[in-house]
Design a protein around this motif. Structure first.
Motif, PDB file in Angstrom:
ATOM      1  N   ASP A 363       0.850  -1.189   0.000  1.00 17.23           N
ATOM      2  CA  ASP A 363       0.000   0.000   0.000  1.00 17.23           C
ATOM      3  C   ASP A 363       0.885   1.238   0.000  1.00 17.23           C
ATOM      4  OD1 ASP A 363       0.821   0.461   2.603  1.00 17.23           O
ATOM      5  OD2 ASP A 363      -1.084  -0.090   3.531  1.00 17.23           O
ATOM      6  N   ARG A 364       0.242   2.418   0.040  1.00 13.72           N
ATOM      7  CA  ARG A 364       1.030   3.636  -0.118  1.00 13.72           C
ATOM      8  C   ARG A 364       1.959   3.887   1.055  1.00 13.72           C
ATOM      9  NH1 ARG A 364      -3.164   7.812  -3.027  1.00 13.72           N
ATOM     10  NH2 ARG A 364      -4.353   6.142  -3.979  1.00 13.72           N
ATOM     11  N   MET A 365       1.694   3.216   2.182  1.00 19.09           N
ATOM     12  CA  MET A 365       2.585   3.361   3.316  1.00 19.09           C
ATOM     13  C   MET A 365       3.675   2.285   3.281  1.00 19.09           C
ATOM     14  SD  MET A 365       0.998   5.900   4.341  1.00 19.09           S
ATOM     15  CE  MET A 365       2.261   6.243   5.553  1.00 19.09           C
ATOM     16  N   ARG A 367       3.230  -0.974   3.324  1.00 23.97           N
ATOM     17  CA  ARG A 367       2.883  -2.229   3.998  1.00 23.97           C
ATOM     18  C   ARG A 367       2.507  -3.287   2.966  1.00 23.97           C
ATOM     19  NH1 ARG A 367      -0.449   1.478   8.079  1.00 23.97           N
ATOM     20  NH2 ARG A 367      -1.557   1.915   6.162  1.00 23.97           N
ATOM     21  N   ILE A 369       0.515  -6.254   1.161  1.00 24.24           N
ATOM     22  CA  ILE A 369      -0.928  -6.504   1.104  1.00 24.24           C
ATOM     23  C   ILE A 369      -1.191  -7.930   0.648  1.00 24.24           C
ATOM     24  CG2 ILE A 369      -3.109  -5.808   0.025  1.00 24.24           C
ATOM     25  CD1 ILE A 369      -1.841  -3.126  -0.602  1.00 24.24           C
ATOM     26  N   ARG A 373      -7.598 -10.806  -0.022  1.00 18.77           N
ATOM     27  CA  ARG A 373      -8.625 -10.284   0.886  1.00 18.77           C
ATOM     28  C   ARG A 373      -9.594  -9.325   0.179  1.00 18.77           C
ATOM     29  NH1 ARG A 373      -9.170 -12.739   5.541  1.00 18.77           N
ATOM     30  NH2 ARG A 373      -9.878 -10.808   6.512  1.00 18.77           N
ATOM     31  N   TYR A 374      -9.158  -8.715  -0.924  1.00 20.16           N
ATOM     32  CA  TYR A 374     -10.052  -7.819  -1.661  1.00 20.16           C
ATOM     33  C   TYR A 374     -11.228  -8.583  -2.276  1.00 20.16           C
ATOM     34  CZ  TYR A 374      -6.567  -4.036  -1.626  1.00 20.16           C
ATOM     35  OH  TYR A 374      -5.699  -3.045  -1.264  1.00 20.16           O
ATOM     36  N   GLU A 394     -10.923   1.991 -10.290  1.00 13.13           N
ATOM     37  CA  GLU A 394      -9.807   2.507  -9.471  1.00 13.13           C
ATOM     38  C   GLU A 394      -8.458   2.190 -10.105  1.00 13.13           C
ATOM     39  OE1 GLU A 394     -11.519   2.877  -4.994  1.00 13.13           O
ATOM     40  OE2 GLU A 394      -9.409   2.980  -5.530  1.00 13.13           O
TER      41      GLU A 394
ATOM     42  N   ARG B  75     -14.647  -6.405  11.024  1.00 12.68           N
ATOM     43  CA  ARG B  75     -14.563  -6.255   9.578  1.00 12.68           C
ATOM     44  C   ARG B  75     -15.124  -4.906   9.143  1.00 12.68           C
ATOM     45  NH1 ARG B  75     -15.933 -10.799   4.998  1.00 12.68           N
ATOM     46  NH2 ARG B  75     -13.923 -11.628   5.541  1.00 12.68           N
ATOM     47  N   ALA B  90      -5.859   6.771  11.051  1.00 11.87           N
ATOM     48  CA  ALA B  90      -5.961   5.820   9.941  1.00 11.87           C
ATOM     49  C   ALA B  90      -4.630   5.121   9.705  1.00 11.87           C
ATOM     50  CB  ALA B  90      -6.424   6.540   8.680  1.00 11.87           C
ATOM     51  N   ARG B  91      -3.549   5.878   9.855  1.00  7.31           N
ATOM     52  CA  ARG B  91      -2.230   5.278   9.621  1.00  7.31           C
ATOM     53  C   ARG B  91      -1.957   4.180  10.650  1.00  7.31           C
ATOM     54  NH1 ARG B  91       2.643   9.241   8.457  1.00  7.31           N
ATOM     55  NH2 ARG B  91       1.127   9.743   6.840  1.00  7.31           N
ATOM     56  N   GLY B  94      -4.233   1.345  10.080  1.00  5.29           N
ATOM     57  CA  GLY B  94      -3.923   0.698   8.804  1.00  5.29           C
ATOM     58  C   GLY B  94      -2.963  -0.473   8.927  1.00  5.29           C
ATOM     59  N   ASP B  95      -2.169  -0.517  10.006  1.00  6.75           N
ATOM     60  CA  ASP B  95      -1.248  -1.638  10.195  1.00  6.75           C
ATOM     61  C   ASP B  95      -2.005  -2.949  10.383  1.00  6.75           C
ATOM     62  OD1 ASP B  95       0.877   0.044  10.007  1.00  6.75           O
ATOM     63  OD2 ASP B  95       1.188   0.257  12.174  1.00  6.75           O
ATOM     64  N   ASP B  98      -6.916  -4.989   6.146  1.00  8.44           N
ATOM     65  CA  ASP B  98      -6.642  -5.619   4.854  1.00  8.44           C
ATOM     66  C   ASP B  98      -7.789  -5.313   3.892  1.00  8.44           C
ATOM     67  OD1 ASP B  98      -8.759  -7.618   5.004  1.00  8.44           O
ATOM     68  OD2 ASP B  98      -7.553  -8.577   6.555  1.00  8.44           O
ATOM     69  N   GLY B  99      -7.711  -5.902   2.715  1.00  9.45           N
ATOM     70  CA  GLY B  99      -8.651  -5.562   1.651  1.00  9.45           C
ATOM     71  C   GLY B  99     -10.090  -5.952   1.917  1.00  9.45           C
ATOM     72  N   ARG B 123      -7.956   6.286   1.923  1.00 10.28           N
ATOM     73  CA  ARG B 123      -7.418   5.561   0.785  1.00 10.28           C
ATOM     74  C   ARG B 123      -5.891   5.603   0.787  1.00 10.28           C
ATOM     75  NH1 ARG B 123      -5.607   3.533  -2.508  1.00 10.28           N
ATOM     76  NH2 ARG B 123      -6.057   3.147  -4.693  1.00 10.28           N
ATOM     77  N   GLU B 124      -5.348   6.751   1.206  1.00 12.96           N
ATOM     78  CA  GLU B 124      -3.889   6.893   1.194  1.00 12.96           C
ATOM     79  C   GLU B 124      -3.229   6.184   2.367  1.00 12.96           C
ATOM     80  OE1 GLU B 124      -3.639  11.279  -0.937  1.00 12.96           O
ATOM     81  OE2 GLU B 124      -2.968  11.056   1.122  1.00 12.96           O
ATOM     82  N   GLU B 125      -3.896   6.175   3.501  1.00  9.51           N
ATOM     83  CA  GLU B 125      -3.253   5.674   4.713  1.00  9.51           C
ATOM     84  C   GLU B 125      -3.474   4.179   4.936  1.00  9.51           C
ATOM     85  OE1 GLU B 125      -1.180   7.352   6.495  1.00  9.51           O
ATOM     86  OE2 GLU B 125      -1.478   9.285   5.512  1.00  9.51           O
ATOM     87  N   THR B 126      -4.389   3.583   4.206  1.00  5.15           N
ATOM     88  CA  THR B 126      -4.667   2.161   4.395  1.00  5.15           C
ATOM     89  C   THR B 126      -4.658   1.461   3.032  1.00  5.15           C
ATOM     90  OG1 THR B 126      -7.058   2.203   4.021  1.00  5.15           O
ATOM     91  CG2 THR B 126      -6.303   2.837   6.203  1.00  5.15           C
ATOM     92  N   CYS B 127      -4.731   0.141   3.058  1.00  5.22           N
ATOM     93  CA  CYS B 127      -4.813  -0.579   1.782  1.00  5.22           C
ATOM     94  C   CYS B 127      -6.280  -0.803   1.389  1.00  5.22           C
ATOM     95  CB  CYS B 127      -4.068  -1.907   1.866  1.00  5.22           C
ATOM     96  SG  CYS B 127      -4.909  -3.106   2.922  1.00  5.22           S
ATOM     97  N   CYS B 128      -7.206  -0.279   2.193  1.00  5.88           N
ATOM     98  CA  CYS B 128      -8.632  -0.568   1.970  1.00  5.88           C
ATOM     99  C   CYS B 128      -9.178   0.133   0.728  1.00  5.88           C
ATOM    100  CB  CYS B 128      -9.449  -0.131   3.177  1.00  5.88           C
ATOM    101  SG  CYS B 128      -8.964  -1.005   4.660  1.00  5.88           S
ATOM    102  N   ARG B 129     -10.130  -0.520   0.098  1.00  4.33           N
ATOM    103  CA  ARG B 129     -10.847   0.084  -1.019  1.00  4.33           C
ATOM    104  C   ARG B 129     -12.308   0.327  -0.663  1.00  4.33           C
ATOM    105  NH1 ARG B 129      -6.503   0.195  -2.197  1.00  4.33           N
ATOM    106  NH2 ARG B 129      -5.396  -0.032  -4.171  1.00  4.33           N
ATOM    107  N   LYS B 130     -12.834  -0.557   0.199  1.00  4.18           N
ATOM    108  CA  LYS B 130     -14.264  -0.476   0.516  1.00  4.18           C
ATOM    109  C   LYS B 130     -14.468   0.603   1.570  1.00  4.18           C
ATOM    110  CE  LYS B 130     -14.726  -5.333  -0.565  1.00  4.18           C
ATOM    111  NZ  LYS B 130     -14.769  -6.655   0.054  1.00  4.18           N
TER     112      LYS B 130
END
Lengths: 546, 340
Positions: A363-365, A367, A369, A373-374, A394, B75, B90-91, B94-95, B98-99, B123-130
């Protein structure tokens, strides 16, 4: 985690003609299964094909027209078996039309012939000793960016290369850049109009290109194309898509992408996971192709300005179909140093995340992935149309961003941008079309042009610092005089009329449309707003006395 | 995995109200807050007496100060922290994301300097999309008292809207869905500026005519900004647009309204702010929006007026006078702007 990625060998594409039948069969089976789930759906699909073919052929005297009309009339009375047979026949027809071939012998020949041909063109005074020296071409066409990552990923999954699209030469120069960097050839779809020339057609056909008929706009055909692409990706064939869909008419970097083919990447990734792989195994590599001069610039910008409706968008006769023009172009422009830069961006996963050399997403930090899981629905990996469509959107957004960041600004873009935006500021009331028709009686003084170039370059340097775009060596380090001179040189080389010419009292604009075209490469970066007064958008304000 | 546990991050009044709804709906909730005192009090007394004493929190709501425990156990996570704190939270969060995680934030604000919306920060601080946003006319105290209310959840993912709706919907609290994240976030943030102006108008002794003028023109300038950022015009007619604007501007309960009221009564901003226990997003948002409006550029006269009062020490009365004065020019400007 990525231990059992798809086992891909560099020679995968060499098996295309062996696997050809199997692939075609698989596409046929999948399409047939998906279209015959309900009798209703089956009839809809057939109806859609017949309807759109009748509409397309209505004006023609094609004998096909009567066949389609007959199918259209009888569809209601046909029983299920007859409809299925008809569907099967159609799908088989479209699959066979699409499926490409790859002939290793032609490939070996072509990879030798292309550089030799290019070196010949580049050094018209025949020098046989230098003939086989690839470095001649290498000096002209610069390849830069994330090549190392690309090389390490090539055996860790299937790559989808997504370049910007300006010219019909794009697939050739990208193909060459892959070869020259020790990478295997990629499969790509090409408009059928490119197959008209028998010689080009022969090479394209045998180098993994598959045919795309852009006149067939019905769902069935589009789905066949997508399924074909998906099956190729699942089987590990590296593929090339032009996500812009067609050559950029305006010269701008693509901002709206066609997501249909891109979506086959995600579909293939999901299938791979469902088949038991621990990783989707698909990587997306954005790439920009940056020309000092574009072969078809005149036709493209004309077409952009005319916007004559849909049919005009398939240009069948332009500079790229005339050998003399190609010869002219290659000889004159590619003979100059750094006339073309191909830049490979950082590889992405199917969600637009960066991928490292081991194929792991971050991810952008930074980490890592677990991308599986998506795709969870409950605790299972499943396709989900609405979710997946958003994922692809996206990914498209990330590709557009990569296009912008990896666009390499060349002197022709910089100088055209500086002059055109100066004119825009000088005539704030004029719309785009008025500007283009502006009589250019008075030349611009060299000082004015230098000042403007300096202004714009200053802004570009700032943008480059933010990594919003990339600058060529010359743009970054040259003096404004050198930059303007270099651009003048390019502008005078190839186009019917030089874009810009030096006269006694300064610089004379000779072709406003081409000036606009090369200027357009730098729009959308917000440079307009940095140093200049923000005006209303172009083409919306009329001249007062208009 | 215990993924049916719902996370609520942020123990202010609105976070507490959301936790309360979730708890009342029978969900197990992990409720994160920084304040150890409040955390202990919630676990012992079932009340957040500091921020929302009206709410009685169901026993399956477990307050915690360990952010790292939220991701692995939940979740779906609601984020309800002040806008300036979201990035850091969020940062850290974010550790452990997951997605598969669904993030729904209820944060009103725009990041100063970058002009980023809260969903962009997630969106920037995590890997999440939802990712989704929850916004609407929701005064925490009224929700805690079970007054009939409704809210909107916006997300590009139908799954997010569905999850939020299934968790929150109950008798007396309706949840609507839409896919205009940008419009929902802008409506929710910008209304706080208007609330300051509304408090001022009432503080100056003006009546409903002035309020209606302010709200209508206020909504116009919010929508103008929204359209420039890619929002859908219709969103501003919904719960997160006009709905939220009305609730905030008509409510003397709202913090931003109170700031406006007290400014009109002659108090100085630093004095007002130093006496507040909770964050009034409107002050920060006014500065950010005013700068953003000038960068785009977008005409936002009310926002500009509030900015001058807050940061340039102009008197509310003078600003109002000047706003009324430019009305005719405003009209002309607008007709020119609509050409584009």
């Amino acid at each position: 985690m990525v231990k059992d990625l798809v086992a891909v060998t560099e020679e995968k594409i060499f098996r295309l003609n062996v696997e050809r039948e199997q692939i075609a069969h698989e596409v046929l089976e999948r399409e047939l299964a998906s279209k015959t789930r309900t009798p209703h759906e089956l009839e809809l699909v057939l109806n859609d094909v017949a309807f759109s073919e009748i509409a397309r052929l209505a004006e023609s005297a094609s004998p096909k027209l009567a066949e389609w009309q007959s199918l259209y009339r009888h569809l209601g009375k046909m029983n299920q078996a007859a409809k299925e047979a008809e569907l099967k026949r159609l799908i088989a027809h479209y699959v066979n039309d699409v499926v490409g071939n790859f002939n290793p012998r032609v490939y070996r020949f072509a990879t030798r012939a292309v550089p030799i041909g290019l070196s010949l063109l580049l050094r018209p005074q025949l020098n046989f000793r230098r003939l086989l020296d690839l470095s001649t071409v290498r000096g002209r066409i610069c390849v830069e960016g994330e090549l190392e990552l690309l090389r390490s990923l090539i055996n860790k999954g299937t790559l989808i290369l997504v370049p910007t699209h300006l010219s019909n030469l794009d697939s050739i120069v990208v193909g060459w850049s892959l070869y020259a960097n020790g990478l295997p050839p990629f499969i790509y779809g090409a408009g059928k109009n490119l197959f008209f020339n028998p010689l080009i057609s022969f090479f394209m056909h045998n180098l993994g290109a598959y045919r795309v008929e852009r006149n067939w706009r019905f769902t069935l055909y589009k789905d066949v194309l997508k399924t074909y692409s998906q099956v190729l990706l699942e089987r590990g064939y590296h593929s090339l898509f032009f996500p812009g869909g067609t050559r950029s008419r305006s010269g701008e970097i693509e901002r709206k992408l066609k997501l249909g083919l891109l979506g086959t990447g995600l579909a293939a990734g999901i299938r791979n996971l469902q088949a038991g792989l621990s990783h989707p195994g698909i990587f997306v590599v954005p790439c920009t192709i940056n020309y000092q001069l574009v072969l078809e610039a005149e036709t493209l910008i004309d077409d952009h300005l005319k916007r004559e409706g849909q049919s005009r968008y398939i240009i069948e006769d332009d500079e790229s179909s005339r050998f003399s023009r190609i010869w002219d172009y290659v000889r004159k422009t590619l003979a100059l140093d750094a006339s073309l830069i191909i830049r490979y961006g950082a590889p992405l996963d199917l969600w637009g995340n960066r991928v490292d050399a081991a194929g792991i997403s971050h991810d952008r930090m930074g980490r890592p992935i677990d991308t599986r899981r998506y795709l969870l629905v409950g605790d299972e990996i499943k396709a989900s149309p609405q979710r997946d469509a958003e994922y692809v959107i996206e990914l498209g957004e990330q590709i557009v961003q990569a296009f912008q960041q990896n666009t390499v600004v060349l002197v022709t873009h910089l100088v055209a941008y500086a002059i055109f935006s100066f004119l825009r500021r000088s005539y704030p009331q004029a719309d785009l079309y008025t500007l283009i028709r502006l009589p250019q009686e008075e030349p611009l003084s060299s000082e004015t042009v230098w000042r403007e170039v300096d202004l714009v370059r200053g802004q570009l340097l700032r943008k480059a610092e933010e990594a919003a775009l990339t600058l060529s060596e010359q743009v970054r380090k040259g003096t404004v005089e050198e930059i303007v001179n270099a651009a003048l040189h390019y502008f005078s080389m190839y186009h019917q009329r030089p874009v810009l010419r030096r006269v006694a009292s300064g610089l004379q604009i000779m072709d406003m449309k081409l000036l606009l075209y090369y200027h357009n490469r730098l729009t959308g970066y917000g440079i307009e707003r940095l140093g200049y007064q923000a005006g209303l958008p172009l083409a919306r304000v009329r001249l007062q006395d208009d | 995995m215990g993924q049916n546990v719902v996370g609520v991050v942020g123990g202010g009044s609105w976070g507490t109200a959301i936790a309360q709804i979730l708890g009342d709906n029978g969900h197990t909730v992990r409720f994160w807050m920084r304040d150890a005192e409040v955390c202990r009090a919630i676990n012992q007394t079932r009340r957040n007496s500091k921020y929302l004493p009206q709410a009685i929190l169901a026993p399956q709501i477990i307050a915690t100060t360990e952010l790292a425990s939220i991701g692995p156990s939940c979740r779906v996570i609601f984020l309800v922290v002040p806008s300036h704190g979201l990035r850091a939270v969020a940062r850290e969060l974010g550790d452990h994301l997951d997605g598969a995680h669904i993030l729904i934030h209820a944060v009103k604000g725009i990041e100063p300097g970058t002009y980023k919306l809260m969903s962009q920060i997630l969106r920037e601080e995590t890997c999440c999309r939802k990712i989704g946003v929850l916004s609407g006319p929701n005064l925490a105290k009224e929700v805690a008292l079970h007054h009939p209310s409704a809210t909107a959840i916006a997300s590009r993912f139908a799954e997010v809207i569905e999850a939020g709706r299934n968790l929150l919907w109950c008798h007396g609290f309706r949840v609507y869905g839409n896919d205009d994240v940008v419009g929902t976030e802008i409506g929710g943030s910008a209304k706080n500026v208007m609330a300051i102006a509304a408090g001022m108008a009432q503080g100056l002794g003006f009546g409903m005519n002035t309020m209606a003028l302010l709200l209508t023109r206020g909504l116009t300038e919010i929508a103008r900004l929204g359209l420039a950022k890619g929002a859908d015009a219709q969103t501003f007619q919904g719960l997160s647009g006009i709905g939220d604007l009305m609730a905030t501007c008509f409510s003397p309960l709202s913090r931003n309204y109170q700031i406006g009221w007290r400014l009109a009564k002659g108090e100085a901003l630093p004095d007002i702010l130093s006496g507040m226990t909770q964050v009034a997003e409107g002050v920060r948002t006014t500065r950010t929006l005013h700068e953003l409006a000038r960068t785009i550029p977008i005409y936002m006269p009310i926002t500009a007026g509030v900015y001058r009062i807050l940061f340039e020490k102009e008197a509310p009365k003078d600003v109002l006078e000047s706003l009324l004065d430019v009305t005719r020019n405003v009209y002309e400007f607008e007709s020119a702007a609509t050409i584009k």
